[in-house]
Design a protein around this motif. Structure first.
Motif, PDB file in Angstrom:
ATOM      1  N   SER A 149       0.714  -1.219   0.442  1.00 46.21           N
ATOM      2  CA  SER A 149       0.137  -0.052   0.433  1.00 46.21           C
ATOM      3  C   SER A 149       0.784   0.889   0.013  1.00 46.21           C
ATOM      4  CB  SER A 149      -0.594  -0.416   1.613  1.00 46.21           C
ATOM      5  OG  SER A 149      -0.322  -0.050   2.172  1.00 46.21           O
ATOM      6  N   VAL A 150       0.127   2.323  -0.791  1.00 46.92           N
ATOM      7  CA  VAL A 150       1.498   3.919  -0.736  1.00 46.92           C
ATOM      8  C   VAL A 150      -0.145   4.346  -0.094  1.00 46.92           C
ATOM      9  CG1 VAL A 150       2.744   5.446  -1.987  1.00 46.92           C
ATOM     10  CG2 VAL A 150       2.112   2.793  -2.865  1.00 46.92           C
ATOM     11  N   LEU A 151       1.045   5.733   0.339  1.00 48.92           N
ATOM     12  CA  LEU A 151       0.057   6.618   1.354  1.00 48.92           C
ATOM     13  C   LEU A 151       0.316   8.049   0.575  1.00 48.92           C
ATOM     14  CD1 LEU A 151      -1.550   6.727   4.541  1.00 48.92           C
ATOM     15  CD2 LEU A 151      -0.270   8.684   3.979  1.00 48.92           C
ATOM     16  N   ASP A 175       0.395  -2.958  -8.030  1.00 48.02           N
ATOM     17  CA  ASP A 175      -0.151  -4.168  -7.290  1.00 48.02           C
ATOM     18  C   ASP A 175      -0.850  -3.889  -6.228  1.00 48.02           C
ATOM     19  OD1 ASP A 175      -3.234  -4.747  -8.344  1.00 48.02           O
ATOM     20  OD2 ASP A 175      -1.920  -7.014  -7.391  1.00 48.02           O
ATOM     21  N   ALA A 176      -0.610  -2.610  -5.680  1.00 45.15           N
ATOM     22  CA  ALA A 176      -0.423  -1.598  -4.885  1.00 45.15           C
ATOM     23  C   ALA A 176      -1.782  -1.064  -4.294  1.00 45.15           C
ATOM     24  CB  ALA A 176       0.680  -1.279  -3.578  1.00 45.15           C
ATOM     25  N   ALA A 181      -4.462  10.259   1.636  1.00 43.85           N
ATOM     26  CA  ALA A 181      -4.874  11.408   3.292  1.00 43.85           C
ATOM     27  C   ALA A 181      -5.086  12.157   3.105  1.00 43.85           C
ATOM     28  CB  ALA A 181      -3.710  10.158   3.965  1.00 43.85           C
ATOM     29  N   HIS A 182      -5.695  13.495   3.454  1.00 44.52           N
ATOM     30  CA  HIS A 182      -6.341  14.152   3.595  1.00 44.52           C
ATOM     31  C   HIS A 182      -5.982  14.865   4.546  1.00 44.52           C
ATOM     32  CE1 HIS A 182      -7.286  18.329   2.280  1.00 44.52           C
ATOM     33  NE2 HIS A 182      -7.831  18.445   1.403  1.00 44.52           N
ATOM     34  N   ALA A 183      -4.711  16.009   4.939  1.00 43.42           N
ATOM     35  CA  ALA A 183      -4.383  15.876   6.574  1.00 43.42           C
ATOM     36  C   ALA A 183      -5.265  17.624   5.994  1.00 43.42           C
ATOM     37  CB  ALA A 183      -3.236  16.053   6.534  1.00 43.42           C
ATOM     38  N   ALA A 230      -8.438   3.426  -0.992  1.00 43.28           N
ATOM     39  CA  ALA A 230      -8.428   4.636  -0.447  1.00 43.28           C
ATOM     40  C   ALA A 230      -8.671   5.177   0.198  1.00 43.28           C
ATOM     41  CB  ALA A 230      -8.433   2.933   1.026  1.00 43.28           C
ATOM     42  N   THR A 231      -9.812   6.421   0.667  1.00 45.01           N
ATOM     43  CA  THR A 231      -9.448   7.436   0.501  1.00 45.01           C
ATOM     44  C   THR A 231      -9.431   7.965   2.967  1.00 45.01           C
ATOM     45  OG1 THR A 231     -11.706   8.869   0.637  1.00 45.01           O
ATOM     46  CG2 THR A 231     -10.220   8.672  -0.681  1.00 45.01           C
TER      47      THR A 231
END
Length: 315
Positions: A149-151, A175-176, A181-183, A230-231
């Motif tokens: 996963s990549v954030l 395939d991650a 992520a909105h701060a 994902a958010t």
């Protein structure tokens, strides 16, 4: 992203950057330039110095062969001088788009989050930076790292949207899952005065709604059949801590964020959040500059002491 500079000092700690540089190169079909710096000074030319230089050249050839075997295009450079100075010199001379390095190297782990060399490179880097936290005793994989996963740490700016697009390329390659992520910014005052509680709550709700609309628009732009997304909207007085917690909760393999172009004189404009992330995360972080310095440098006659040998990628 065409060229990745990978500074190495032969230590197991510094070698932990190799699989991450390879993972980045795989995503962008970039060349990896492996750099080893040998000290100069009075010892230069002595038998001991020549043996050290030969060992360094052999080490670089081994690393490049491993990278080539993993399907990456690799070249090597052997430089003489101070480590941080030569890393920055090489980044400018070679037109590197990214410098990938570990937080610590041959000097070992310290009480500080970054070694002296890493800190100097970050403070003067003319391009994007990837910092891999060194871990004592960790096994170095001899293949590209696999990201699950990549954030991406976002704000409501074109720069952060650009970072999300590049992060999406990395996520698709591995395939991650891509986590946006909105701060939320923390507004403590209005016109220099305290915000009334009701006004602060209204402002927070309004800002959160705007963030959700932004995330919805961005996911619509990036969405395709191959990308899982994902958010999350992050709140709290410390955006960097919120991003770290979100990355930990999601088991993120990589954090991506973006900053402004280097300032006049070559000093990066990291900002408060990126500085905090660079100095306090257990996850590799890629800090993207929205542009790199133009290749307008002129090399001093005695500073251009390095050799290059390109190695073909494996078929």
């Amino acid at each position: 992203m065409k060229k990745i500079l990978l500074p190495l000092d032969g230590s197991p700690l510094a070698d932990q950057a190799i699989p991450h540089a390879a993972a980045l190169a795989r995503a962008f079909n970039a060349e990896i330039l492996c750099l080893r710096v040998v000290g100069g000074g009075e010892a230069e030319g002595s038998l001991e110095w020549r043996l050290e230089r030969a060992e360094a050249a052999s080490y670089l050839a081994d690393v490049a062969a491993v990278l080539s075997g993993a399907g990456c295009r690799a070249s090597v450079e052997l430089s003489v001088g101070r480590a941080s100075e030569q890393i920055l010199h090489c980044a400018r001379a070679a037109g590197a788009d990214v410098i990938a390095l570990t937080s610590h190297g041959r000097g070992g782990m310290t009480d500080f989050s970054l070694s002296g060399t890493a800190f100097k490179v970050l403070s003067r880097a003319p391009c994007s930076i990837m910092v891999v936290p060194s871990k004592e005793g960790a096994t170095v994989a001899r293949r590209p790292a696999i990201y699950e996963s990549v954030l991406v740490g976002l704000g409501q700016t074109p720069r952060s949207d650009w970072a999300a697009r590049l992060a999406a390329t990395i996520a698709r390659t591995h395939d991650a899952e891509l986590i946006l992520a909105h701060a939320l910014p923390v507004a403590a005052t209005i016109d220099g005065g305290d915000i009334p509680e009701t006004s602060a709550q209204d402002l927070q709700r309004s800002t959160a709604s705007a963030a959700k609309r932004h995330l919805k628009s961005l996911t619509g732009e990036l969405k395709d059949g191959s990308l899982r997304m994902a958010t999350v909207v992050l709140t709290g007085p410390d955006p960097a801590r919120a991003i770290r917690r979100a990355a930990s909760a999601a088991g993120a393999s990589l954090i991506v964020t973006a900053v402004g172009a280097p300032q006049e004189g070559g000093r990066p404009s990291y900002g408060e959040v990126s500085n905090a992330l660079l100095g306090g995360t257990d996850v590799p972080i890629l800090v993207l500059h929205d542009s790199t310095i133009e290749p307008r440098y002129r090399l001093a006659p005695q500073s251009n002491r390095w050799s290059r040998k390109a190695l073909p990628a494996a078929p």
